[in-house]
Each structure stands twice: as C-alpha cells, then as structure tokens.
Design a protein around this motif. Sequence first.
Motif, PDB file in Angstrom:
ATOM      1  N   SER A   1      -1.100  -0.519  -4.289  1.00 22.75           N
ATOM      2  CA  SER A   1      -1.624   0.586  -3.475  1.00 22.75           C
ATOM      3  C   SER A   1      -3.110   0.751  -3.710  1.00 22.75           C
ATOM      4  O   SER A   1      -3.879   1.016  -2.790  1.00 22.75           O
TER       5      SER A   1
ATOM      6  N   PHE B   1       1.241  10.912   2.450  1.00 28.03           N
ATOM      7  CA  PHE B   1       0.702  10.204   1.296  1.00 28.03           C
ATOM      8  C   PHE B   1       1.445   8.891   1.083  1.00 28.03           C
ATOM      9  O   PHE B   1       0.841   7.840   0.871  1.00 28.03           O
ATOM     10  N   THR B   2       2.768   8.973   1.161  1.00 27.50           N
ATOM     11  CA  THR B   2       3.554   7.791   0.819  1.00 27.50           C
ATOM     12  C   THR B   2       3.364   6.666   1.834  1.00 27.50           C
ATOM     13  O   THR B   2       3.467   5.496   1.489  1.00 27.50           O
TER      14      THR B   2
ATOM     15  N   TYR C   1      -6.480   7.893  -8.626  1.00 31.33           N
ATOM     16  CA  TYR C   1      -5.315   7.006  -8.616  1.00 31.33           C
ATOM     17  C   TYR C   1      -5.466   5.959  -9.733  1.00 31.33           C
ATOM     18  O   TYR C   1      -4.518   5.610 -10.418  1.00 31.33           O
TER      19      TYR C   1
ATOM     20  N   SER D   1      -5.438  -1.375  -1.777  1.00 34.05           N
ATOM     21  CA  SER D   1      -5.531  -1.029  -0.355  1.00 34.05           C
ATOM     22  C   SER D   1      -6.530   0.105  -0.121  1.00 34.05           C
ATOM     23  O   SER D   1      -7.132   0.205   0.943  1.00 34.05           O
ATOM     24  N   LEU D   2      -6.714   0.947  -1.130  1.00 31.48           N
ATOM     25  CA  LEU D   2      -7.617   2.085  -0.955  1.00 31.48           C
ATOM     26  C   LEU D   2      -9.082   1.656  -0.865  1.00 31.48           C
ATOM     27  O   LEU D   2      -9.918   2.369  -0.345  1.00 31.48           O
TER      28      LEU D   2
ATOM     29  N   SER E   1       0.839  -1.200   0.000  1.00 33.42           N
ATOM     30  CA  SER E   1       0.000   0.000   0.000  1.00 33.42           C
ATOM     31  C   SER E   1       0.874   1.249   0.000  1.00 33.42           C
ATOM     32  O   SER E   1       0.635   2.201  -0.748  1.00 33.42           O
ATOM     33  N   ALA E   2       1.894   1.238   0.833  1.00 30.03           N
ATOM     34  CA  ALA E   2       2.737   2.428   0.963  1.00 30.03           C
ATOM     35  C   ALA E   2       3.541   2.706  -0.309  1.00 30.03           C
ATOM     36  O   ALA E   2       3.572   3.833  -0.805  1.00 30.03           O
TER      37      ALA E   2
ATOM     38  N   SER F   1       0.581   6.036   3.235  1.00 27.66           N
ATOM     39  CA  SER F   1      -0.854   5.691   3.194  1.00 27.66           C
ATOM     40  C   SER F   1      -1.570   6.031   4.498  1.00 27.66           C
ATOM     41  O   SER F   1      -2.385   5.246   4.986  1.00 27.66           O
TER      42      SER F   1
ATOM     43  N   GLY G   1       4.003   3.133  -3.804  1.00 25.29           N
ATOM     44  CA  GLY G   1       3.086   3.319  -4.929  1.00 25.29           C
ATOM     45  C   GLY G   1       3.568   4.406  -5.863  1.00 25.29           C
ATOM     46  O   GLY G   1       4.767   4.716  -5.914  1.00 25.29           O
ATOM     47  N   LEU G   2       2.605   4.995  -6.571  1.00 22.16           N
ATOM     48  CA  LEU G   2       2.972   6.065  -7.492  1.00 22.16           C
ATOM     49  C   LEU G   2       3.659   7.190  -6.734  1.00 22.16           C
ATOM     50  O   LEU G   2       4.472   7.927  -7.276  1.00 22.16           O
ATOM     51  N   GLY G   3       3.282   7.313  -5.447  1.00 23.51           N
ATOM     52  CA  GLY G   3       3.878   8.353  -4.615  1.00 23.51           C
ATOM     53  C   GLY G   3       5.393   8.211  -4.537  1.00 23.51           C
ATOM     54  O   GLY G   3       6.119   9.204  -4.469  1.00 23.51           O
ATOM     55  N   ASN G   4       5.898   6.988  -4.542  1.00 22.23           N
ATOM     56  CA  ASN G   4       7.350   6.773  -4.409  1.00 22.23           C
ATOM     57  C   ASN G   4       8.074   6.936  -5.729  1.00 22.23           C
ATOM     58  O   ASN G   4       9.142   7.530  -5.803  1.00 22.23           O
TER      59      ASN G   4
ATOM     60  N   ILE H   1      -6.390   2.974   6.134  1.00 18.52           N
ATOM     61  CA  ILE H   1      -5.834   1.761   5.526  1.00 18.52           C
ATOM     62  C   ILE H   1      -5.011   0.964   6.519  1.00 18.52           C
ATOM     63  O   ILE H   1      -5.173  -0.247   6.674  1.00 18.52           O
TER      64      ILE H   1
ATOM     65  N   MET I   1      -6.200   7.483   6.096  1.00 16.55           N
ATOM     66  CA  MET I   1      -7.249   6.971   5.221  1.00 16.55           C
ATOM     67  C   MET I   1      -7.834   5.666   5.743  1.00 16.55           C
ATOM     68  O   MET I   1      -8.548   4.974   5.037  1.00 16.55           O
TER      69      MET I   1
HETATM   70  N1  PFF Z   1       1.036   5.300  -0.512  1.00 19.17           N
HETATM   71  C1  PFF Z   1       0.692   5.240  -1.894  1.00 19.17           C
HETATM   72  C2  PFF Z   1       1.718   5.930  -2.721  1.00 19.17           C
HETATM   73  O1  PFF Z   1       2.698   6.422  -2.189  1.00 19.17           O
HETATM   74  O2  PFF Z   1       1.528   5.984  -3.923  1.00 19.17           O
HETATM   75  C3  PFF Z   1      -0.594   5.861  -2.256  1.00 19.17           C
HETATM   76  C4  PFF Z   1      -1.651   5.704  -1.309  1.00 19.17           C
HETATM   77  C5  PFF Z   1      -2.188   4.464  -1.124  1.00 19.17           C
HETATM   78  C6  PFF Z   1      -2.046   6.773  -0.612  1.00 19.17           C
HETATM   79  C7  PFF Z   1      -3.107   4.313  -0.184  1.00 19.17           C
HETATM   80  C8  PFF Z   1      -2.961   6.660   0.321  1.00 19.17           C
HETATM   81  C9  PFF Z   1      -3.471   5.427   0.530  1.00 19.17           C
HETATM   82  F1  PFF Z   1      -4.373   5.316   1.449  1.00 19.17           F
END
Ligand code: PFF
Length: 444
Positions: free
Chosen positions: A315, A220-221, A100, A318-319, A16-17, A223, A19-22, A228, A226
């Motif tokens: 990710s 965000f990264t 997303y 997980s949302l 989950s962590a 998660s 993801g596109l954020g990384n 999760i 939310m």
């Molecule tokens: N953590 C994921 C990322 O860094 O892309 C994105 C994400 C997934 C954000 C789940 C929030 C979340 F609840």
Amino acid sequence: MNTFSRIGFILAAAGSAVGLGNIWKFPYVTGENGGGAFVLIYLLAIALIGLTIFIAESYIGKEARTNAAHAYQLVSKSKKRAWRWAGFQIFTGIVILSFYAFIIGWILNYILLSFSGFPSDIKEAESVFTNLITMEIGTQILFHTIVTLTIIFIILKGVKEGIEKLNLILMPLLGLILIGLLLYSLTLDSFSQAIEFMFMPDWSKINENAILAAVGQAFFTLSLGMGIIITYSASMGKETNFVKSSIMVALVDTSVAIVAGIIIFSFLFSAGAESTAGPGLVFISLPLIFSTWGIFGQIVGCAFFVALLFAGITSAVSLLEPPLMYLMEKFNMTRVKATIIAGTFFYILGIVALLSMSKSFGELLTFFDKSLFDWLDYLTSSIAMPISGFITCIFLGYFVDQEELKAKFTTHVNIRLYKVWLVLIRFVVPVAIVLLFLNKLGVI
Ligand code: PFF
C-alpha cells in the motif's frame, strides 16, 4: 509508458487496497462498533459508495492515461484548466504516507519481538506499545528510515519492475499466510464465536458514528480519493475491462478484511479477551494471546506481523506513485529526482508526526487539542478524501461527455448496470458524502 499486464493491474490495485486498513483497522473498528451490524453496513458502503467511486477513478485514469492532476482536465468536456485543481488529492497520499510509514515501522518492531518473545501480562503488553510510541523516538526513527528506504528502493525500479513485481511476489505470500492463519483459527473453539460476532447483527450498537466509520473505512480501504486508482489505471492495458477489474479488487479487499477479522476475533475470544480494545487490538491484545501459546505463538505471531508488513508495504508504494507521476510529467523530472523530493517530504513529515506523539515533544506539536499526527489523519481521512470523492462524482456525473461515457462503459458492461452506476454517481453517492461530511463537521 509502461503498462501493467491485466493481472498486474489487479494485483497492484489490490496491493494498494489491501493494507493496514484491512488487517489492523477493520478488525478494531468492527470491534469498537459491536460486530455484525457494523460489518453489514460496511459491506453496503463498499458495494454502493466505494465501488462506485473506484470504477469512476478507474475510468478517469484509463481514459486520460496521465497523472491524476491533469487527468480531470483531459477527460472533462470543457477541457478547462481549472479541473487540474481536482488533482490536489495527490498530496493527500503523500501526507498519509508520512504516518503510514512509521506505523509500518511499529510492525517491524513486533516482528523482532516475535523472536525474543511477546509480553505475557497486560501491563507489560500495554507498556511495550506505549513506550514504543511515546518514548522510543530513536527506535521509531530507525524503523521509519528503514521503511522509507525500502519504499524508495522499490519505487525507483518503476511501475513494471518495481510495483508490479513486488505485488506479484508479496500478494500471493500474504494470501498464503492468511489462509494458514485462518486454518489455524478454524481449529480453535472460539471460531464459531468469532463468526457469530462478525455476522450476527446487533442493531442496538449502531449509531451515526458507526455509519460514519463504515463509510470512512470503505474509502480508506479501497485507496480512494488520493489519485492512486487514477494513476494505476493510467497504466492499464487499453483493452482491460475496468469495471470487472474494479469489482475484482473490491472483492479481494473485502475478503481480506473479513478473513483478518475472523482470524483476529477467533484468537481474541480464545483467551476470553474483549473486542473493544481499539487501535491496541493488534499491538497489545494479540501479542498477549500469542505469548500464552509459547513457541508456537511466536511463530503464529511472526507470521501475522509479516502478513501485516507485506500488506503495508504494497500500500505504501502506491501512495508515492501519484505525486511522482505528477512531478515527472509536469516538471519533466527524472524518476530519481521526483522520488528524492517526494521521499524527503514524507520522511521528514513522518518524523515530525511521530515526535508529536512522544512524551518529550508532544506538547510542542499539539495544536487545538490534537497532536500533529491526529491532525494529519483528520485532515486527510475526514476532509480531503471525502472532498475528492465528491468532486469525482460530480465530475463524471455532470462534466464529461455523457454519450462517450456511456459508450465506453457499455463496451464492457450491460446498459442496466451502467444505469445503476450512473444513478449512484450522480445522486446517491454525492448526497451521502455531503451528509456524512456535514455530520462529521458537526453542522447536522
Ligand atoms: N488502502 C490501504 C489500506 O487499507 O491500508 C491504505 C491506503 C493506501 C489508503 C493507499 C489510501 C491510499 F491511497
């Protein structure tokens, strides 16, 4: 309820962590904010703010063993029903999922492009990306549909057979691709330049916006905010050391972001490209560089976008889990019914959001100078996530049985570490969140 195996929880939370954020966002915000100094602030934000809240959410989930909305009430000292409102965060996730999912759709487009060849001049690279977003509504809806169906397919299989298995397969594959790309970037002359850019702080580039971006990215990264981590921790084995698991996840997440940054900047600098391209860094600048490497570039490019796809899918699933668990427990719904309701919601919202960026519908779906897509991003990342983070801090800091909290922590970690965490969750993190929040709203 199905429980994760120990490694299953770490993999799922890391899935989950990471993801596109990384792989997409971290490198481009690092590029926009000048490199090394930003990375340092980001690492601090992860260690002090992100990890503190991650551990907190893990604790709440593991203790409550129920959906994120009911969890606060159950763990609270007063057991007041009002704590259920803290569960509003499960809706944040589903709104994020709407956009997303179509961003993952863009990645599918680039994987296909890797077969036919990437654009070879900057104008063409820009127009491929801009056209995709603003004109090719049909293509985007098609990819959005494929991504939605994939997510639903996995989710329907449940926590153990769906989410845990998916992560068990995709996370190691993602790791392998990233290691391969890192080894390749090591062979480039620009590798040392990338290292210097990422680790030599230039403080002149830092202003309050950079600090805000670093903290926002840390949230965000990981998660957070939310529901999760609360939801996943509800399926954590009873004996699992939630503090250690949280630290592991934060370490994996941070390592992937740093490695992705090194890879991308090595690639960029090898062609003398700028680091400040913003969101187009991965979708415009990189394909351009891949195109100069011929067939080899197509292979490297394909591997890169597949890695991004894997990170995104793990990710995305997980949302959806927090709203599902809520619907199933609150209204006694079957998993299938809950998935159809939640899935339809994010699918349709996603289409409206992607239309808001198109040439034909953009104006219609723009309110107060922000497109619907920008509004969804703003309301979730800048408003809802920090508010949830703040509530979680105050909740654990002041509204749960402190003796019990201490006892649960100290079965896993030594008391000094617990005390540090307590100071962070009671004072440092909530104050930091409020200051940043007010700053973002323009009040201070
Ligand atoms: N953590 C994921 C990322 O860094 O892309 C994105 C994400 C997934 C954000 C789940 C929030 C979340 F609840």
